[in-house]
Design a protein around this motif. Structure first.
Motif, PDB file in Angstrom:
ATOM      1  N   ALA A  47       0.830  -1.207   0.000  1.00 24.30           N
ATOM      2  CA  ALA A  47       0.000   0.000   0.000  1.00 24.30           C
ATOM      3  C   ALA A  47       0.865   1.258   0.000  1.00 24.30           C
ATOM      4  N   ALA A  48       1.912   1.246   0.831  1.00 17.84           N
ATOM      5  CA  ALA A  48       2.812   2.402   0.874  1.00 17.84           C
ATOM      6  C   ALA A  48       3.491   2.599  -0.481  1.00 17.84           C
ATOM      7  N   LEU A  49       3.874   1.489  -1.127  1.00 14.54           N
ATOM      8  CA  LEU A  49       4.524   1.575  -2.429  1.00 14.54           C
ATOM      9  C   LEU A  49       3.592   2.192  -3.469  1.00 14.54           C
ATOM     10  N   THR A  50       2.324   1.793  -3.444  1.00 15.02           N
ATOM     11  CA  THR A  50       1.384   2.347  -4.424  1.00 15.02           C
ATOM     12  C   THR A  50       1.134   3.826  -4.172  1.00 15.02           C
ATOM     13  N   TYR A  51       1.048   4.235  -2.916  1.00 12.83           N
ATOM     14  CA  TYR A  51       0.875   5.653  -2.603  1.00 12.83           C
ATOM     15  C   TYR A  51       2.035   6.470  -3.173  1.00 12.83           C
ATOM     16  N   VAL A  52       3.248   6.026  -2.868  1.00 14.74           N
ATOM     17  CA  VAL A  52       4.440   6.808  -3.234  1.00 14.74           C
ATOM     18  C   VAL A  52       4.631   6.847  -4.746  1.00 14.74           C
ATOM     19  N   THR A  53       4.572   5.691  -5.399  1.00 10.89           N
ATOM     20  CA  THR A  53       4.817   5.658  -6.840  1.00 10.89           C
ATOM     21  C   THR A  53       3.722   6.393  -7.608  1.00 10.89           C
ATOM     22  N   ASP A  54       2.474   6.298  -7.149  1.00  8.12           N
ATOM     23  CA  ASP A  54       1.383   7.017  -7.797  1.00  8.12           C
ATOM     24  C   ASP A  54       1.646   8.519  -7.765  1.00  8.12           C
ATOM     25  N   GLU A  55       2.083   9.008  -6.615  1.00  7.93           N
ATOM     26  CA  GLU A  55       2.334  10.445  -6.464  1.00  7.93           C
ATOM     27  C   GLU A  55       3.526  10.887  -7.307  1.00  7.93           C
ATOM     28  N   VAL A  56       4.588  10.114  -7.309  1.00  4.88           N
ATOM     29  CA  VAL A  56       5.785  10.497  -8.063  1.00  4.88           C
ATOM     30  C   VAL A  56       5.519  10.465  -9.565  1.00  4.88           C
ATOM     31  N   LEU A  57       4.773   9.464 -10.029  1.00 10.86           N
ATOM     32  CA  LEU A  57       4.491   9.355 -11.454  1.00 10.86           C
ATOM     33  C   LEU A  57       3.649  10.524 -11.962  1.00 10.86           C
ATOM     34  N   HIS A  58       2.829  11.110 -11.110  1.00 12.55           N
ATOM     35  CA  HIS A  58       2.038  12.265 -11.533  1.00 12.55           C
ATOM     36  C   HIS A  58       2.924  13.441 -11.919  1.00 12.55           C
ATOM     37  N   SER A  59       4.043  13.570 -11.251  1.00 10.25           N
ATOM     38  CA  SER A  59       4.937  14.683 -11.575  1.00 10.25           C
ATOM     39  C   SER A  59       5.987  14.308 -12.610  1.00 10.25           C
ATOM     40  N   ARG A  60       6.475  13.062 -12.589  1.00 10.35           N
ATOM     41  CA  ARG A  60       7.556  12.660 -13.492  1.00 10.35           C
ATOM     42  C   ARG A  60       7.055  12.126 -14.825  1.00 10.35           C
ATOM     43  N   ALA A  61       5.904  11.477 -14.839  1.00 10.59           N
ATOM     44  CA  ALA A  61       5.427  10.825 -16.065  1.00 10.59           C
ATOM     45  C   ALA A  61       3.939  11.097 -16.274  1.00 10.59           C
ATOM     46  N   PRO A  62       3.568  12.356 -16.524  1.00  8.18           N
ATOM     47  CA  PRO A  62       2.140  12.664 -16.729  1.00  8.18           C
ATOM     48  C   PRO A  62       1.547  11.948 -17.934  1.00  8.18           C
ATOM     49  N   GLY A  63       2.384  11.638 -18.922  1.00  9.55           N
ATOM     50  CA  GLY A  63       1.878  10.899 -20.082  1.00  9.55           C
ATOM     51  C   GLY A  63       1.391   9.521 -19.699  1.00  9.55           C
TER      52      GLY A  63
END
Length: 669
Positions: A47-63
């Motif tokens: 769950a922690a992994l999904t929270y963190v990666t979801d948030e980071v991908l919004h800024s790093r990989a919007p595509g």
């Protein structure tokens, strides 16, 4: 190759982002597994992994995030999946029925309040949409409420979704501890904070209901325009609205400010309005054609068009005014001699070359409709005689973009951009790379070449030991950011939505122009001084300006475009890319600006000889041709371009006034 192809499919930039995507997917795949085993520690980690990666991908990989949305894997759905898996885990770990029922009620209430919040937010946003936006008119009399606080208004869904964290953390803590208190505390925080946020936004909705109606807005704008009495309008529209096109307007602002007659700027897309440069000229942005007709512009005698666009017809229908196509730069492209230009009363070109270009379009444009006015924008360009060379020759490579179709593709990036940069680096020169703002928008090949060139320059900077320069760049970044913030403030770029922009609109202090010029000069000085004299530079933003890049360069390499025509003003050596290896005579006959250019073949075999013209100026055989070409392309130096442009405006305005008076007399008779 497999990794690159996978990155393309997933719309991520590189291996790091690809790893984040894989971790993101693994985390979500692990949630149901750990929920059903059940494994409390495993689920918590996933769950922690999904929270963190979801948030980071919004800024790093919007595509990649947008790709998920097209597959209906939206952010709310991902949060809902995580919540359902948590409830399944709690059930498998034999949590009490009371805790499960309360948890289900809390998460349901949280999602219900999110839907309410979203509905209220959309209602506020709709009410705050106005028929127009203005700048440099005093709109303080309009009773426009303040925009809701950013905490409630901006990125609201992201904030609301993350309010489930206390409930999730509390339930997991309760499952670890075997009690209920942690769960109830987390539940209370989630529901309480969400409810407070929803109530606060409802209060903002009550204020938004007091927004002025359309008629009130137009009445106030027209009152302001009547007081100002505009006589000349610059009208601009572009279908693909973005900052990439606002240079077509910004290049004319200083010229408009020096006219004898009172100017106004009319824009049609709000997205482009945000990137308008500093000016004291009143600016009105009206997206709808019907609303444009509501503006009080009866005193406007001359309308200037820097671009050809479909929405121009909405202004061309004003028969009382004279309509002039001024363009956004002279070039040998077909766009600079378009038959569509026949719809305008006059076409203003820089010099004789522009007139001849239109005359080649037979039976389309009459010679009497073409007026030579020069290029007033070119005054900041320093002459070759004033240029002080550095330790290394500075080559400005400024390719054009790939065009709207393959038929008008003039860019050298695709056929020869990468080998050209490789050969330049082998010649031990300093490269300033400034691609067209639209590079790669249509062609994946152009985008790939652009990316590879940037990487080549970055790698060569490292080999040159540019660490010291990088440290200076990092040290100067806060000062540059500070200057940029003040420039934005002077330009009138207020934060907030359209209603907030209109609410803050005021008549500017014209004395701020001096501060604007001083700050821009300081920005450029700090920028170039910290880059050193050997470091390559990739220029992608509006600052430094193209003309300031001209002043830094010893020689230009470019394609057939208005960039070359403007560079001619400097009398410095320049190179035109001949990517199709046409015979020299044929190429020079086809493109006027090739008359003073060195021609570079596709394999760049001529490059060493061309660079000798910079290293040893006495070997520059094209210098005389450039001097002759300058007057042919840009017109004579006397009278100045500004004087000729101002005279053309005054003459046409007087003609429009005479025709109006004659029409009034005829109607009276």
């Amino acid at each position: 190759m497999t990794i690159r192809r996978l990155c393309g499919v997933l719309r991520v930039r590189g291996a790091t982002d690809l790893l984040l995507v894989l971790l993101f997917g693994a985390g979500f795949a692990a949630l149901p597994v750990f929920a059903l085993l059940p494994s409390l520690w495993g689920f918590t980690a996933a769950a922690a992994l999904t929270y963190v990666t979801d948030e980071v991908l919004h800024s790093r990989a919007p595509g990649f995030v947008r790709r998920l949305a097209t597959l209906q894997l939206t952010r709310p759905l991902r949060f809902a999946v995580r919540t359902v898996m948590l409830l399944a885990l709690a059930s498998r770990l034999d949590a009490s029925d009371t805790v499960l029922v309360v948890a289900l009620a809390v998460f349901s209430a949280h999602f219900a309040m999110m839907m309410l919040y979203t509905a209220v937010h959309h209602a506020i946003r709709r009410r705050r949409v106005l028929p127009l936006v203005v700048r440099n008119l005093d709109m303080s009399e309009l009773p426009i409420p303040r925009q809701p606080p950013a905490l409630l208004y901006r990125r609201f869904l992201r904030k609301l979704l993350h309010l489930d964290v206390p409930a999730h953390a509390g339930l997991l803590a309760a499952l670890f501890a075997g009690g209920r208190q942690f769960a109830y505390t987390g539940f209370a925080l989630t529901v309480g904070v969400t409810a407070v946020a929803a109530l606060a936004l409802l209060g903002q909705y009550r204020r938004a209901r007091r927004m002025p109606v359309k008629d009130e807005v137009f009445a106030e704008v027209n009152r302001q325009l009547a007081d100002y009495r505009p006589e000349v309008a610059l009208y601009f529209s572009f279908a693909a609205v973005s900052r990439d096109f606002m240079y077509q307007v910004n290049m004319w602002i200083e010229t408009l400010e020096q006219l004898d007659l009172r100017p106004v700027i009319i824009l049609r897309e709000k997205a482009s309005f945000r990137y308008l440069s500093r000016t004291w000229i009143p600016v009105v942005c009206v997206p709808k054609a019907d609303d444009l007709a509501e503006l009080e512009l009866s005193g406007v005698k001359v309308v200037l068009y820097p671009g050809n666009a479909g929405k121009n017809v909405h202004m061309l229908r004003v028969a009382e005014a004279k309509h002039v196509f001024i363009g956004h730069g002279d070039s040998d492209k077909l766009a600079s001699s378009n038959r569509v230009s026949k719809v305008y009363d006059e076409i203003w070109v820089a010099g004789r070359a522009g007139r001849d270009r239109y005359q080649r379009v037979r039976h389309a444009i009459s010679d009497s409709a073409i007026v030579e006015v020069g290029r007033p924008q070119l005054s900041p360009i320093r002459l070759h005689a004033e240029h002080v060379p550095g330790p290394l020759p500075v080559v400005l490579y400024a390719p054009t973009w790939e065009g709207w179709s393959d038929d008008d593709c003039h860019t050298s990036l695709i056929p020869m951009g990468v080998p050209l940069i490789e050969k330049l680096l082998a010649e031990n020169v300093r490269v300033i790379y400034k691609p067209h703002p639209l590079t790669g928008k249509r062609s994946a090949e152009a985008a790939a070449a652009d990316k590879e060139i940037r990487e080549l320059l970055r790698a060569d900077n490292e080999q040159r030991g540019a660490a010291e320069a990088e440290a200076a760049v990092a040290e100067a970044r806060p000062r540059l950011k500070e200057i940029q913030a003040r420039l934005d403030e002077l330009a009138g770029r207020h934060g907030g939505d359209d209603a907030a922009q209109l609410r803050e609109a005021r008549v500017p202090d014209r004395a701020a122009a001096a501060e604007w010029q001083e700050l821009r000069a300081e920005w450029h000085r700090v920028f170039w001084e910290t880059r050193g004299q050997v470091r390559h530079n990739v220029i992608l933003k509006s600052l430094p300006t193209l003309y300031d890049c001209f002043n830094q360069a010893d020689i230009l390499i470019s394609d057939v475009s208005s960039v070359v025509a403007d560079f001619v003003a400097s009398l410095k050596p320049y190179v035109l890319t001949n990517a199709h290896d046409l015979p020299d005579d044929e190429f020079r006959a086809a493109y006027t600006t090739a008359g003073g250019a060195y021609l570079l073949d596709r394999d760049c075999t001529r490059l060493p000889d061309i660079l000798d013209s910079v290293r040893a100026p006495h070997t520059d055989p094209m210098s005389a041709s450039r001097r002759a070409l300058k007057e042919y392309v840009l017109g004579p130096d006397h009278p100045t371009s500004m004087e000729r442009f101002n005279t053309a405006v005054n003459t046409l305005a007087a003609k429009a006034e005479r025709e109006r008076a004659q029409q009034t007399t005829d109607l009276a008779a």
